[in-house]
Design an enzyme around this catalytic site. Structure first.
Site: not given
Lengths: 352, 336, 350
Positions: B68, B199, B222
């Site tokens: 993201h 996100e 992530d």
């Protein structure tokens, strides 16, 4: 009909925590395969089994959803040979101390959940419940061996063996929702001798306990005309006697509320009355807490209904269910399916 | 790669306002991708490898790799008569990380966060007790309007092996995707590198991107927490011990086949890795998993300290190893 | 020299799986009587249900040594019939109420299966989950129509098993001691008169040992028991100074507990014996708790007494855990010490 209770005990003993349903899916597949025309696994591991109906194409279809995943625990950390834990699904930490478990390491290891002595805990846990973050699993192995066999992320299943109690009841873990899988099996067996116009999708869904994941995805893939979700509900018993609990062994529940299409609910009720199958009406004003919360809102939306099997002590390793209720739920389903006419959807309307 | 990380982390793009970061990333990936598109929610989607039109092949999969590009931030809710800006959070803002911090608005305005006098100074302030001072004296000369958004203003810090920045969550994932795309000489797969939006406010970009891409495998990249700071949370992940392969977080259980595939890939490439169970937080993989008829999903995590503070720290070797691992994984056919 | 092999493990398994809640020790008593039949000069069951067995030595100048192992275990008694196979129960002995919910139990002499359930988590509130589940809200559920009656005893239903180097089961406290004492009786050395007392009602106040010690009137007494090992990591990873005992370090010798200050001569005799034989031992941390020695040392005009215990984790829960090696070393130490036991051990003053 082959023996139901041994199959149910096998179901309870098969590992299959949420997203890790492989072993139990295989067991169900073996049992269902001779009862259906085709059977396969979805991309996420839900079991999709179809019995073809006799109506002309395009044939309507009904999907019966029973989630097969189990709640349990997962190893988060290993310290001096003891395992720290996280929950998979909703587990009340107050039922964990002293529970027998199986640690699914590089090999399956027996173990026990332990509540450390208050001397080893922060102040305040002499009498209060010890939260999951302070509970451990002891496998009885030496730390070096534990480090060889267990990794962070390994699953931990309950290991309480199933028990047959009085009054044809079964106690064990994961009766939520393997009891419903057994009921759906009864339904499929009953349908061997009953013609039906509609296609039937018997589905054992994955990962209900962690977000209805199988229900969302299998319904999206199969796009049935109707869905009936079979799940357990709260039985009356010690510690549970409110309005939303139902007598054990006195029949399944038919759930009404916003998740359920009222006409479908009524059709099930009328049929149960006609067949003199005892039932209770269960009220779920907003969310049913079952796969129906997902199936109802999938794609264009699908009329859904829920049948509940009363179960005591839900989400403990000693859930109790009455075998009679499993058989009744299975029979009601089979009769409902056999009675589905090609034009049945004309009755599933709003605002009569 | 450090200069790329600096460029990515010093860009201001809170959730819903990803234009600036999308442009930075677009310039990086445009020459590398076989196809580039932006969907209705602003996700930047770059394809590498044979498209669907080229037909199926053994071991070929359609993969969605998601990092993201949004960051947590603040949004102005009120300008008072003396020009002070009241705000609320975008994403998981922790008030204890705000005091004394500086912010930069998407429109360029800058300010500093102050707090009211607290009746109990031992307690962290609530967001309602904080305000931004942009140097204004009245609503008239205030460069900020209600609805303007800002991010933390904190320069990138290179400590050698350890790197510190705001928005390391998840620009470091974006950097890993960009460098993987750069390193990827060829792939049998149809790989979508997706730089997702929103996100931090609920995996919203990944939700629509996954529906659009329709992947057969979904993998997010992530940050994850660590358990290696004094009296911090006790988690079996440390900085510098390799990228983490997620088994579970509080929103998702990774598909076990993906976990096995990633662990085997790391072992084969002789790269360090850690298995991760995160007890707070989740990633875009959660949205991908339940998309359409279901997508086997997992996450490659970059261990990070002080997540959602203006100074998030990662280990440079972990980052480089994540690129190596991801490149190795998507270079070869997937046989399951 | 007695040893622990498959036969002894099988015996321990039978003992651990037997149900013998304080006051109703018949099932274990029956096993004990069968196992020691013909192995003693005199065997009797006394007024409380203790099994007293005397094996005389053959050498001259023998000490009369009483070895005591309690047969009873903690458990439950059904006290009221709520109907439909559901029974109210009371706890017998000290069981942490937090160990009860969600367990399988065995009820009555025929081991009828039942469960202690708990309110479904779905019906609980977050506040409720911060408080322990009150014992008086729990019931034993045998299923509709389940046959039992108030007065029946119940225990946890955990079957005994070996796990790696460890032993897992209910009631290892004190079937480990019972099994040890059976082996010692079968292998009694000729230099002592071995007075074996398999006692009742230890868990509710050392009641069986009190009358057994009076009846046997020994020169010295040794309680053979199982003692807790709190050797888990502490929550914050700091060193934990209060562990009582640790698994794997051998038999635990008592110096002091709440009921007894051990006779120092006997402690020295045991440690000397261990060192001479190259056997491991550990000193149980002085503190609370108590064993049959608490009753024995106060019998008649007083009896020099000490306790030797097998360390085990998670006492008084559904599943306790001990190390096989600790049990072996406990048996070996007791046997070797007995062979070295002469009146000289008690010659000096305490």
């Amino acid at each position: 009909m082959p023996e139901l209770i041994p199959f149910l005990k096998d179901l309870l003993s098969a590992p299959g925590l949420s997203i890790h349903e492989g072993p139990v899916a295989e067991l169900i597949r073996t049992r269902w395969a001779p009862l259906v025309d085709e059977i396969s696994l979805s991309r996420l591991g839900s079991l999709h089994a179809r019995r073809k109906g006799s109506a002309a194409e395009p044939r309507p279809s009904i999907l019966i959803a029973t989630h097969m995943d189990a709640i349990g625990l997962m190893v988060t950390r290993i310290e001096d040979g003891f395992l720290h834990l996280a929950q998979v699904g909703g587990v009340d930490a107050r039922v964990l101390p002293g529970q027998l478990v199986t640690v699914h390491g590089r090999q399956d290891l027996p173990g026990v959940v332990i509540q450390p002595s208050p001397r080893l805990l922060p102040p305040g846990f002499e009498e209060n419940p010890v939260p999951l973050e302070h509970l451990l699993v002891d496998t009885g192995l030496l730390p070096r061996r534990v480090n060889e066999l267990v990794r962070v992320g390994d699953l931990v299943s309950f290991a309480q063996p199933p028990l047959e109690l009085a009054g044809e009841t079964i106690a064990g873990h994961t009766l939520d929702n393997r009891a419903s899988v057994a009921a759906l099996t009864v339904c499929l067996e009953t349908l061997q001798n009953r013609p039906h116009a509609w296609d039937v999708w018997a589905v054992a869904t994955v990962a209900e306990e962690v977000g209805l994941i199988g229900a969302y995805t299998s319904t999206f893939q199969l796009r049935p005309t109707l869905v009936i979700v079979l799940d357990v509900t709260f039985a009356k018993g010690p510690g549970a006697n409110e309005w939303n609990t139902f007598p054990l062994g006195k029949g399944p529940t038919l759930v009404m509320g916003a998740n359920m299409h009222p006409a479908l609910h009524k059709a099930l009720k009328d049929l149960a009355d006609k067949l003199e199958i005892p039932y209770a009406v269960e009220y779920a004003p907003t969310h049913s807490g079952t796969d129906a919360s997902a199936t109802q809102v999938t794609a264009e939306g699908i009329p859904s209904a829920v049948i509940g099997i009363p179960l005591r002590y839900m989400h403990t390793p000693v859930e109790v269910v009455a075998v009679k209720d499993i058989r009744r739920a299975g029979r009601l389903l089979a009769e409902f399916i056999a009675g589905l006419t090609p034009d049945f959807m004309d009755k599933i309307t709003w605002d009569d | 790669m450090k200069s790329l990380i600096q460029k990515l982390t010093e860009t201001f793009s809170p959730s819903g306002y990803e234009n600036a970061i999308r442009e930075v990333i677009r310039r990086e990936v445009e020459p590398l991708a076989d196809e580039l598109r932006v969907d209705a929610l602003g996700n930047l989607i770059a394809r590498k490898g044979p498209s669907t039109g080229s037909g199926p092949a053994k071991g070929k999969k359609r993969l969605m790799l998601a990092a993201h590009m949004d960051e947590i931030g603040l949004i102005a809710t009120h300008i008072d008569e003396n020009g002070f800006v009241r705000f609320t959070g975008i994403g998981g803002i922790r008030p204890q990380a705000l005091t004394g911090g500086r912010v930069r608005f998407v429109n360029g305005a800058a300010g500093v966060i102050g707090i009211e006098r607290l009746s109990d100074p031992s307690k962290a302030p609530t967001l309602e007790q904080c305000f931004i001072d942009v140097g204004a004296t009245s609503p008239k000369d205030c460069p900020v309007k209600v609805g303007d958004v800002c991010g933390f203003d904190r320069p990138f810090l290179d400590l050698g092996r350890r790197l510190v920045a705001k928005a390391m969550d998840d620009r470091i994932g974006c950097a890993v995707l960009i460098e993987t795309l750069r390193a990827l000489e060829s792939t049998p797969h149809e790989v979508y590198f997706v730089f997702t939006t929103q996100e931090e406010v609920g995996l919203r970009g990944a939700h629509t991107a996954a529906f659009g891409v329709e992947p057969e495998i979904g993998l997010s990249v992530d940050v994850t927490g660590t358990g290696d700071t004094p009296k911090g949370s006790r988690m079996a992940v440390s900085l510098g011990k390799g990228p983490a392969i997620k088994v579970k977080d509080s929103g998702m259980l990774s598909d076990p086949r993906l976990v096995a595939w990633m662990c085997a890939g790391a072992e084969k490439a002789r790269l360090p890795y850690q298995r991760e169970v995160l007890e707070g937080g989740t990633t875009d993989a959660m949205a991908m998993q339940v998309s359409r008829a279901g997508v086997p999903a997992g996450c490659l995590s970059i261990p990070s300290r002080y997540i959602h503070s203006p100074s998030e720290m990662v280990d440079y070797e972990d980052v480089q190893n994540a690129v190596k691992l991801l490149t190795a994984l998507v270079s070869k056919p997937i046989e399951w | 020299m007695p040893a622990i092999g498959n036969a002894q493990l099988k015996l321990l398994e039978r003992l651990s799986n037997a149900c013998a809640v304080s006051g109703d020790e018949g099932e274990v008593r029956k096993i004990v009587l069968a196992e020691i039949e013909g192995r003693a000069d005199e065997i009797k069951v006394d007024a409380l249900g203790n099994v007293l067995a005397i094996k005389k030595g053959s050498e001259r100048k023998r000490l009369r040594v009483m070895l005591s192992a309690h047969m009873d275990e903690v458990g439950f008694m059904l006290v009221a019939d709520d109907g439909e196979g559901i029974f109210r129960f009371e706890v017998i002995g000290s069981i942490d109420p937090r160990q009860l919910p969600g367990k399988a139990v065995l009820v009555g002499r025929d081991h009828t299966p039942g469960v202690i359930g708990a309110r479904p988590i779905h019906l609980t509130t977050a506040d409720e989950r911060k408080r322990a589940i009150p014992v008086d809200s729990l019931r034993i559920d045998l299923g509709p129509g389940g046959k039992a009656k108030p007065g029946d005893r119940a225990t946890f239903a955990t079957p005994f098993r070996r796990v790696g180097p460890s032993l897992l089961g209910k009631a290892l406290d004190n079937r480990l001691g019972v099994a040890t004492l059976i082996e010692l009786l079968r292998n009694a050395p000729p230099n002592v008169d071995l007075l074996a007392a398999f006692t009742v009602q230890e868990e509710i106040g050392l009641r069986g040992a009190k009358v057994a010690a009076f009846a046997l009137d020994p020169d010295l007494g040794i309680a053979v028991d199982a003692t807790p090992a709190h050797d888990q990591p502490s929550w914050d990873g700091e060193p934990a100074p209060f562990y009582n005992t640790r698994l794997g370090l051998g038999p635990a010798l008592y110096v002091a507990d709440r009921a007894t200050l051990s006779d120092p001569r006997l402690v020295r005799w045991l440690t000397d014996s261990a060192e001479a034989a190259g056997l491991p031992y550990q000193i149980r941390q002085p503190g609370g708790g108590g064993t049959d020695a608490g009753a024995i040392h106060r019998a008649r005009a007083g009896v020099p007494a000490v306790s030797v215990s097998v360390p085990h984790r998670y006492p008084h829960t559904a599943a306790s855990l001990a190390r096989l090696d600790d049990w072996k070393n406990t048996l070996a130490l007791l046997h070797t010490a007995l062979t070295r036991l002469t009146p000289a051990v008690l010659a000096g003053e305490r």
